[in-house]
Scaffold this motif. Sequence first.
Motif, PDB file in Angstrom:
ATOM      1  N   ALA A  73       0.703  -1.263  -0.563  1.00 38.33           N
ATOM      2  CA  ALA A  73      -0.005  -0.389  -0.307  1.00 38.33           C
ATOM      3  C   ALA A  73       0.989   1.315   0.219  1.00 38.33           C
ATOM      4  O   ALA A  73       0.424   2.335  -1.299  1.00 38.33           O
ATOM      5  CB  ALA A  73      -1.133   0.204   1.008  1.00 38.33           C
ATOM      6  N   VAL A  74       1.980   0.940   0.678  1.00 37.83           N
ATOM      7  CA  VAL A  74       2.486   2.565   0.566  1.00 37.83           C
ATOM      8  C   VAL A  74       3.628   2.428  -0.487  1.00 37.83           C
ATOM      9  O   VAL A  74       3.771   4.014  -1.175  1.00 37.83           O
ATOM     10  CB  VAL A  74       3.477   1.817   1.908  1.00 37.83           C
ATOM     11  CG1 VAL A  74       4.990   2.991   1.799  1.00 37.83           C
ATOM     12  CG2 VAL A  74       2.788   2.647   3.190  1.00 37.83           C
ATOM     13  N   ALA A  75       4.079   1.451  -1.235  1.00 43.15           N
ATOM     14  CA  ALA A  75       4.583   1.688  -2.450  1.00 43.15           C
ATOM     15  C   ALA A  75       3.123   1.823  -3.645  1.00 43.15           C
ATOM     16  O   ALA A  75       3.928   2.879  -4.543  1.00 43.15           O
ATOM     17  CB  ALA A  75       5.050   0.454  -2.782  1.00 43.15           C
ATOM     18  N   VAL A  76       2.358   2.012  -3.334  1.00 42.91           N
ATOM     19  CA  VAL A  76       1.538   1.803  -3.981  1.00 42.91           C
ATOM     20  C   VAL A  76       1.209   3.715  -3.865  1.00 42.91           C
ATOM     21  O   VAL A  76       0.726   4.387  -4.855  1.00 42.91           O
ATOM     22  CB  VAL A  76       0.227   1.366  -4.355  1.00 42.91           C
ATOM     23  CG1 VAL A  76      -0.782   2.309  -5.312  1.00 42.91           C
ATOM     24  CG2 VAL A  76       0.320  -0.214  -4.703  1.00 42.91           C
ATOM     25  N   LEU A  77       1.011   4.681  -2.544  1.00 39.72           N
ATOM     26  CA  LEU A  77       0.416   5.450  -2.579  1.00 39.72           C
ATOM     27  C   LEU A  77       1.760   6.379  -3.600  1.00 39.72           C
ATOM     28  O   LEU A  77       1.831   7.261  -3.601  1.00 39.72           O
ATOM     29  CB  LEU A  77       0.860   5.653  -0.768  1.00 39.72           C
ATOM     30  CG  LEU A  77      -0.454   5.690   0.009  1.00 39.72           C
ATOM     31  CD1 LEU A  77      -0.067   5.682   1.398  1.00 39.72           C
ATOM     32  CD2 LEU A  77      -1.614   7.112  -0.189  1.00 39.72           C
ATOM     33  N   LEU A  78       2.702   5.961  -3.123  1.00 44.17           N
ATOM     34  CA  LEU A  78       4.511   6.593  -3.662  1.00 44.17           C
ATOM     35  C   LEU A  78       4.161   6.624  -4.986  1.00 44.17           C
ATOM     36  O   LEU A  78       4.458   7.612  -5.801  1.00 44.17           O
ATOM     37  CB  LEU A  78       5.692   5.968  -3.214  1.00 44.17           C
ATOM     38  CG  LEU A  78       6.378   5.936  -1.646  1.00 44.17           C
ATOM     39  CD1 LEU A  78       7.281   5.256  -1.764  1.00 44.17           C
ATOM     40  CD2 LEU A  78       6.666   7.670  -1.060  1.00 44.17           C
ATOM     41  N   ALA A  79       4.216   5.012  -5.797  1.00 44.13           N
ATOM     42  CA  ALA A  79       4.029   5.618  -6.798  1.00 44.13           C
ATOM     43  C   ALA A  79       2.797   6.582  -7.332  1.00 44.13           C
ATOM     44  O   ALA A  79       2.965   7.398  -8.372  1.00 44.13           O
ATOM     45  CB  ALA A  79       3.259   4.301  -7.798  1.00 44.13           C
ATOM     46  N   SER A  80       2.132   6.206  -7.154  1.00 44.02           N
ATOM     47  CA  SER A  80       0.822   7.721  -6.995  1.00 44.02           C
ATOM     48  C   SER A  80       1.337   8.681  -6.807  1.00 44.02           C
ATOM     49  O   SER A  80       0.512   9.705  -8.160  1.00 44.02           O
ATOM     50  CB  SER A  80      -0.512   7.481  -5.586  1.00 44.02           C
ATOM     51  OG  SER A  80      -1.494   8.454  -6.261  1.00 44.02           O
ATOM     52  N   ALA A  81       1.746   9.308  -6.225  1.00 45.61           N
ATOM     53  CA  ALA A  81       2.610  11.173  -5.758  1.00 45.61           C
ATOM     54  C   ALA A  81       3.396  10.983  -7.401  1.00 45.61           C
ATOM     55  O   ALA A  81       3.249  12.109  -7.611  1.00 45.61           O
ATOM     56  CB  ALA A  81       3.413  10.731  -4.518  1.00 45.61           C
ATOM     57  N   PHE A  82       4.425  10.253  -7.816  1.00 43.41           N
ATOM     58  CA  PHE A  82       4.764  10.132  -8.569  1.00 43.41           C
ATOM     59  C   PHE A  82       4.760  10.579  -9.867  1.00 43.41           C
ATOM     60  O   PHE A  82       4.602  11.544 -10.401  1.00 43.41           O
ATOM     61  CB  PHE A  82       5.637   8.732  -9.228  1.00 43.41           C
ATOM     62  CG  PHE A  82       6.243   8.904 -10.312  1.00 43.41           C
ATOM     63  CD1 PHE A  82       7.609   9.611 -10.336  1.00 43.41           C
ATOM     64  CD2 PHE A  82       6.012   8.162 -11.409  1.00 43.41           C
ATOM     65  CE1 PHE A  82       8.954   9.866 -11.594  1.00 43.41           C
ATOM     66  CE2 PHE A  82       7.031   8.425 -12.398  1.00 43.41           C
ATOM     67  CZ  PHE A  82       8.339   8.906 -12.084  1.00 43.41           C
ATOM     68  N   GLY A  83       2.989   9.412  -9.585  1.00 44.72           N
ATOM     69  CA  GLY A  83       2.127   9.858 -10.852  1.00 44.72           C
ATOM     70  C   GLY A  83       1.041  10.908 -11.573  1.00 44.72           C
ATOM     71  O   GLY A  83       1.317  11.792 -12.676  1.00 44.72           O
ATOM     72  N   ILE A  84       1.633  11.922  -9.798  1.00 42.13           N
ATOM     73  CA  ILE A  84       0.649  13.164  -9.442  1.00 42.13           C
ATOM     74  C   ILE A  84       1.322  14.148 -10.352  1.00 42.13           C
ATOM     75  O   ILE A  84       1.027  14.557 -10.714  1.00 42.13           O
ATOM     76  CB  ILE A  84       0.080  12.872  -7.850  1.00 42.13           C
ATOM     77  CG1 ILE A  84      -1.188  12.698  -8.144  1.00 42.13           C
ATOM     78  CG2 ILE A  84       0.183  14.866  -8.266  1.00 42.13           C
ATOM     79  CD1 ILE A  84      -1.803  12.576  -6.689  1.00 42.13           C
ATOM     80  N   TYR A  85       3.036  14.098  -9.605  1.00 46.23           N
ATOM     81  CA  TYR A  85       3.809  15.038  -9.747  1.00 46.23           C
ATOM     82  C   TYR A  85       4.110  15.354 -11.615  1.00 46.23           C
ATOM     83  O   TYR A  85       4.177  16.169 -12.174  1.00 46.23           O
ATOM     84  CB  TYR A  85       5.230  14.512  -9.376  1.00 46.23           C
ATOM     85  CG  TYR A  85       6.338  14.984  -9.766  1.00 46.23           C
ATOM     86  CD1 TYR A  85       6.583  16.649  -9.610  1.00 46.23           C
ATOM     87  CD2 TYR A  85       6.675  15.145 -10.274  1.00 46.23           C
ATOM     88  CE1 TYR A  85       7.247  17.244 -10.376  1.00 46.23           C
ATOM     89  CE2 TYR A  85       8.101  15.378 -10.979  1.00 46.23           C
ATOM     90  CZ  TYR A  85       8.116  16.907 -10.754  1.00 46.23           C
ATOM     91  OH  TYR A  85       9.470  17.750 -11.880  1.00 46.23           O
ATOM     92  N   GLU A  86       4.220  13.737 -12.215  1.00 47.36           N
ATOM     93  CA  GLU A  86       4.605  13.698 -13.298  1.00 47.36           C
ATOM     94  C   GLU A  86       3.353  14.337 -14.411  1.00 47.36           C
ATOM     95  O   GLU A  86       3.720  14.949 -15.374  1.00 47.36           O
ATOM     96  CB  GLU A  86       4.356  12.379 -13.765  1.00 47.36           C
ATOM     97  CG  GLU A  86       5.698  11.352 -13.763  1.00 47.36           C
ATOM     98  CD  GLU A  86       7.064  12.076 -14.218  1.00 47.36           C
ATOM     99  OE1 GLU A  86       6.671  12.004 -15.658  1.00 47.36           O
ATOM    100  OE2 GLU A  86       7.983  12.407 -13.913  1.00 47.36           O
ATOM    101  N   HIS A  87       2.561  14.197 -13.734  1.00 46.39           N
ATOM    102  CA  HIS A  87       0.668  14.834 -15.093  1.00 46.39           C
ATOM    103  C   HIS A  87       0.852  16.099 -14.804  1.00 46.39           C
ATOM    104  O   HIS A  87       0.804  16.567 -15.881  1.00 46.39           O
ATOM    105  CB  HIS A  87      -0.393  14.229 -14.397  1.00 46.39           C
ATOM    106  CG  HIS A  87      -0.439  12.896 -14.577  1.00 46.39           C
ATOM    107  ND1 HIS A  87      -2.023  12.030 -14.993  1.00 46.39           N
ATOM    108  CD2 HIS A  87       0.352  11.854 -15.097  1.00 46.39           C
ATOM    109  CE1 HIS A  87      -2.128  11.209 -15.588  1.00 46.39           C
ATOM    110  NE2 HIS A  87      -1.003  10.679 -15.682  1.00 46.39           N
ATOM    111  N   ILE A  88       1.397  16.970 -13.178  1.00 50.21           N
ATOM    112  CA  ILE A  88       0.875  18.487 -13.092  1.00 50.21           C
ATOM    113  C   ILE A  88       2.474  18.572 -13.631  1.00 50.21           C
ATOM    114  O   ILE A  88       2.184  19.485 -15.261  1.00 50.21           O
ATOM    115  CB  ILE A  88       1.136  18.421 -12.257  1.00 50.21           C
ATOM    116  CG1 ILE A  88       0.033  18.044 -10.809  1.00 50.21           C
ATOM    117  CG2 ILE A  88       1.420  19.763 -11.954  1.00 50.21           C
ATOM    118  CD1 ILE A  88       0.290  18.410  -9.592  1.00 50.21           C
ATOM    119  N   ALA A  89       3.338  17.870 -14.218  1.00 53.59           N
ATOM    120  CA  ALA A  89       4.768  18.820 -14.727  1.00 53.59           C
ATOM    121  C   ALA A  89       4.374  18.748 -15.814  1.00 53.59           C
ATOM    122  O   ALA A  89       4.916  19.182 -16.768  1.00 53.59           O
ATOM    123  CB  ALA A  89       5.914  17.791 -13.730  1.00 53.59           C
TER     124      ALA A  89
END
Length: 161
Positions: A82-98
């Motif tokens: 769950a924590v690994a997926v949370l980190l992947a999610s945060a990365f995805g949010i950043y990538e989308h905004i960038a």
Amino acid sequence: MTTTQARHRHLDIGSGRLIQLGLVALTVIGILGAAFELATERHWKSTEQLIPWGALALLGIAALLMLFRHSPKLVTTVRLIAVAVLLASAFGIYEHIAANYDAGLLDQRYAATWETLPVLSRWWYALTKTVGPAPPLAPGMLGQSALLLLLATFARRTRAR
């Protein structure tokens, strides 16, 4: 024990387990929704776009594990996933905004003035998808599902009376 209590005893799974199953069910709904969104967007054109698919698969496995008897190792494994997926999610949010931020120069409404806009305004436009095609909330849905599953690991099983 009354007759009514005896009849319904087999239905009493304990409030902790019920909450846990509800959180797992919400996780599964989130997984299916995210998978549908990724499929409709054909989100598999690059290695980077495969990250959420892997995260969904891991989250699905972890949700399945939550349906079985809980050993400390199993709970720890589910929490780590769950924590690994949370980190992947945060990365995805950043990538989308960038990606949206980078697309600001290409937007016909802002092309001439993009560089002169305040930095916070540019990032706000990228976050709110005023510029760019990437939906920042889509990877957030993945994070929400991971958080629900993480919370499910803290729901305590209670014995039926």
